[in-house]
Design a protein around this motif. Structure first.
Motif, PDB file in Angstrom:
ATOM      1  N   GLU A 142       0.831  -1.208   0.000  1.00 58.42           N
ATOM      2  CA  GLU A 142       0.000   0.000   0.000  1.00 58.42           C
ATOM      3  C   GLU A 142       0.864   1.256   0.000  1.00 58.42           C
ATOM      4  N   LEU A 143       1.937   1.227   0.772  1.00 52.31           N
ATOM      5  CA  LEU A 143       2.870   2.354   0.789  1.00 52.31           C
ATOM      6  C   LEU A 143       3.475   2.574  -0.593  1.00 52.31           C
ATOM      7  N   ALA A 144       3.924   1.496  -1.220  1.00 51.09           N
ATOM      8  CA  ALA A 144       4.570   1.609  -2.527  1.00 51.09           C
ATOM      9  C   ALA A 144       3.615   2.177  -3.566  1.00 51.09           C
ATOM     10  N   ALA A 145       2.356   1.749  -3.530  1.00 56.51           N
ATOM     11  CA  ALA A 145       1.380   2.248  -4.494  1.00 56.51           C
ATOM     12  C   ALA A 145       1.142   3.738  -4.311  1.00 56.51           C
ATOM     13  N   PHE A 146       1.000   4.177  -3.071  1.00 56.56           N
ATOM     14  CA  PHE A 146       0.787   5.600  -2.791  1.00 56.56           C
ATOM     15  C   PHE A 146       2.004   6.415  -3.222  1.00 56.56           C
ATOM     16  N   ALA A 147       3.192   5.960  -2.839  1.00 58.03           N
ATOM     17  CA  ALA A 147       4.415   6.703  -3.151  1.00 58.03           C
ATOM     18  C   ALA A 147       4.663   6.755  -4.650  1.00 58.03           C
ATOM     19  N   ARG A 148       4.327   5.677  -5.340  1.00 58.72           N
ATOM     20  CA  ARG A 148       4.550   5.642  -6.786  1.00 58.72           C
ATOM     21  C   ARG A 148       3.684   6.682  -7.492  1.00 58.72           C
ATOM     22  N   GLY A 149       2.423   6.781  -7.081  1.00 60.27           N
ATOM     23  CA  GLY A 149       1.556   7.779  -7.686  1.00 60.27           C
ATOM     24  C   GLY A 149       2.036   9.196  -7.421  1.00 60.27           C
ATOM     25  N   LEU A 150       2.498   9.440  -6.197  1.00 62.39           N
ATOM     26  CA  LEU A 150       2.992  10.763  -5.841  1.00 62.39           C
ATOM     27  C   LEU A 150       4.260  11.099  -6.611  1.00 62.39           C
ATOM     28  N   ARG A 151       5.155  10.128  -6.749  1.00 61.63           N
ATOM     29  CA  ARG A 151       6.407  10.385  -7.473  1.00 61.63           C
ATOM     30  C   ARG A 151       6.155  10.591  -8.959  1.00 61.63           C
ATOM     31  N   GLN A 152       5.221   9.858  -9.533  1.00 64.16           N
ATOM     32  CA  GLN A 152       4.920  10.024 -10.959  1.00 64.16           C
ATOM     33  C   GLN A 152       4.398  11.420 -11.246  1.00 64.16           C
ATOM     34  N   ARG A 153       3.565  11.944 -10.332  1.00 64.27           N
ATOM     35  CA  ARG A 153       3.107  13.312 -10.508  1.00 64.27           C
ATOM     36  C   ARG A 153       4.270  14.292 -10.375  1.00 64.27           C
ATOM     37  N   HIS A 154       5.170  13.990  -9.467  1.00 66.21           N
ATOM     38  CA  HIS A 154       6.371  14.821  -9.294  1.00 66.21           C
ATOM     39  C   HIS A 154       7.202  14.814 -10.569  1.00 66.21           C
ATOM     40  N   ASP A 155       7.400  13.623 -11.155  1.00 65.36           N
ATOM     41  CA  ASP A 155       8.219  13.498 -12.353  1.00 65.36           C
ATOM     42  C   ASP A 155       7.599  14.215 -13.543  1.00 65.36           C
ATOM     43  N   ARG A 156       6.262  14.221 -13.592  1.00 63.17           N
ATOM     44  CA  ARG A 156       5.574  14.889 -14.699  1.00 63.17           C
ATOM     45  C   ARG A 156       5.431  16.387 -14.465  1.00 63.17           C
ATOM     46  N   GLY A 157       5.778  16.843 -13.264  1.00 66.16           N
ATOM     47  CA  GLY A 157       5.607  18.241 -12.937  1.00 66.16           C
ATOM     48  C   GLY A 157       4.167  18.616 -12.705  1.00 66.16           C
ATOM     49  N   THR A 158       3.342  17.608 -12.371  1.00 67.72           N
ATOM     50  CA  THR A 158       1.913  17.870 -12.158  1.00 67.72           C
ATOM     51  C   THR A 158       1.520  17.678 -10.704  1.00 67.72           C
ATOM     52  N   ASP A 159       2.477  17.618  -9.830  1.00 69.76           N
ATOM     53  CA  ASP A 159       2.183  17.399  -8.408  1.00 69.76           C
ATOM     54  C   ASP A 159       1.763  18.714  -7.772  1.00 69.76           C
ATOM     55  N   VAL A 160       0.564  19.137  -8.121  1.00 74.10           N
ATOM     56  CA  VAL A 160       0.082  20.430  -7.645  1.00 74.10           C
ATOM     57  C   VAL A 160      -1.090  20.281  -6.692  1.00 74.10           C
ATOM     58  N   ASP A 161      -1.441  19.021  -6.384  1.00 73.29           N
ATOM     59  CA  ASP A 161      -2.616  18.818  -5.550  1.00 73.29           C
ATOM     60  C   ASP A 161      -2.271  18.495  -4.118  1.00 73.29           C
ATOM     61  N   ALA A 162      -1.012  18.715  -3.727  1.00 75.17           N
ATOM     62  CA  ALA A 162      -0.646  18.467  -2.335  1.00 75.17           C
ATOM     63  C   ALA A 162      -1.420  19.402  -1.434  1.00 75.17           C
ATOM     64  N   PRO A 163      -1.888  18.915  -0.300  1.00 75.79           N
ATOM     65  CA  PRO A 163      -2.685  19.755   0.593  1.00 75.79           C
ATOM     66  C   PRO A 163      -1.877  20.909   1.144  1.00 75.79           C
ATOM     67  N   ARG A 164      -2.498  22.054   1.229  1.00 74.06           N
ATOM     68  CA  ARG A 164      -1.835  23.245   1.761  1.00 74.06           C
ATOM     69  C   ARG A 164      -2.652  23.807   2.920  1.00 74.06           C
ATOM     70  N   GLN A 165      -1.978  24.446   3.829  1.00 66.26           N
ATOM     71  CA  GLN A 165      -2.652  25.159   4.895  1.00 66.26           C
ATOM     72  C   GLN A 165      -2.059  26.556   4.975  1.00 66.26           C
ATOM     73  N   THR A 166      -2.853  27.505   5.344  1.00 66.86           N
ATOM     74  CA  THR A 166      -2.360  28.875   5.384  1.00 66.86           C
ATOM     75  C   THR A 166      -1.497  29.135   6.603  1.00 66.86           C
ATOM     76  N   SER A 167      -1.632  28.309   7.624  1.00 70.90           N
ATOM     77  CA  SER A 167      -0.804  28.473   8.825  1.00 70.90           C
ATOM     78  C   SER A 167      -0.548  27.122   9.438  1.00 70.90           C
ATOM     79  N   GLU A 168       0.547  27.013  10.172  1.00 75.72           N
ATOM     80  CA  GLU A 168       0.875  25.751  10.815  1.00 75.72           C
ATOM     81  C   GLU A 168      -0.016  25.547  12.026  1.00 75.72           C
ATOM     82  N   VAL A 169      -0.289  24.243  12.312  1.00 71.59           N
ATOM     83  CA  VAL A 169      -1.119  23.896  13.462  1.00 71.59           C
ATOM     84  C   VAL A 169      -0.273  23.972  14.717  1.00 71.59           C
TER      85      VAL A 169
END
Length: 215
Positions: free
Chosen positions: A188-215
């Motif tokens: 399960e870890l490998a599948a998640f990481a692979r999808g994230l890295r593929q988006r990184h490699d394509r330069g499309t990893d723009v959907d990472a969650p963001r917060q305006t301030s730290e908790v």
């Protein structure tokens, strides 16, 4: 028995060279063997030292396996992780690092007994896209969720993901943070990481969650 080091390394390396993924080796023969060895203390006084010896052999084999893995690209994303402060187990976090390294990630394994604030510090230092926590010792603190969610918030502010796994992770683990991912197996870890890295490699990893301030 003494002298089993080459045999253990040979089994693990031959599986990898035969085409088995690091995740499959971790979830299959390694997990099965260590679970069985971990039960020996219930039947034999020798169980504890057998488990410690097996852990040492397994760590040596994982280290040898890492030598065979292709080096990650210079611009590959980084993953940082370890086990919680009261968790002394070496193998799960080492296997997590190997699984991610096999998929082309730079990895920093902080190992067992890593306080969450140290994990947060290391994730910031290495600009980690994935921060993992491997939970192998039983969780007895009823407030376990709160610091996990707080760390997830800090990581989200840096566009990072927090991945929790391990045989003692409370189930089901209900997470409110959108960047908190649960992986009960290395597959399960490998599948998640692979999808994230593929988006990184394509330069499309723009959907990472963001917060305006730290908790």
């Amino acid at each position: 028995q003494a002298g089993l080091g080459p045999q253990v390394r040979g089994i693990i390396l031959s599986l990898y060279l035969a085409g088995h993924s690091v995740a499959a080796i971790a979830d299959g023969p390694i997990a099965g063997a260590m679970h069985e060895i971990g039960e020996l203390w219930k039947r034999s006084k020798a169980g504890i030292f057998v488990e410690h010896r097996a852990t040492d052999l397994c760590i040596a084999a994982i280290s040898q396996l890492r030598v065979l893995l292709p080096a990650p690209a210079e611009d590959a994303p980084c993953a940082v992780g370890g086990a919680p402060a009261d968790d002394p187990y070496l193998i799960p976090s080492a296997l997590t690092a190997a699984t991610l390294a096999a998929d082309g990630w730079h990895t920093v394994n902080l190992g067992p007994q890593t306080p969450l604030h140290i994990l947060q510090l290391a994730a910031g230092e290495h600009q980690a896209r994935i921060t993992w926590l491997s939970v192998t010792s039983p969780v007895t603190d009823a407030s376990f969720h709160k610091p996990i969610e707080q760390l997830a918030g800090h990581l989200a502010a840096r566009d990072g993901y927090f991945v929790l796994g391990g045989q003692q992770l409370p189930r089901p683990f209900k997470a409110s943070s959108p960047n908190l991912h649960i992986a009960y197996t290395m597959g399960e870890l490998a599948a998640f990481a692979r999808g994230l890295r593929q988006r990184h490699d394509r330069g499309t990893d723009v959907d990472a969650p963001r917060q305006t301030s730290e908790v």
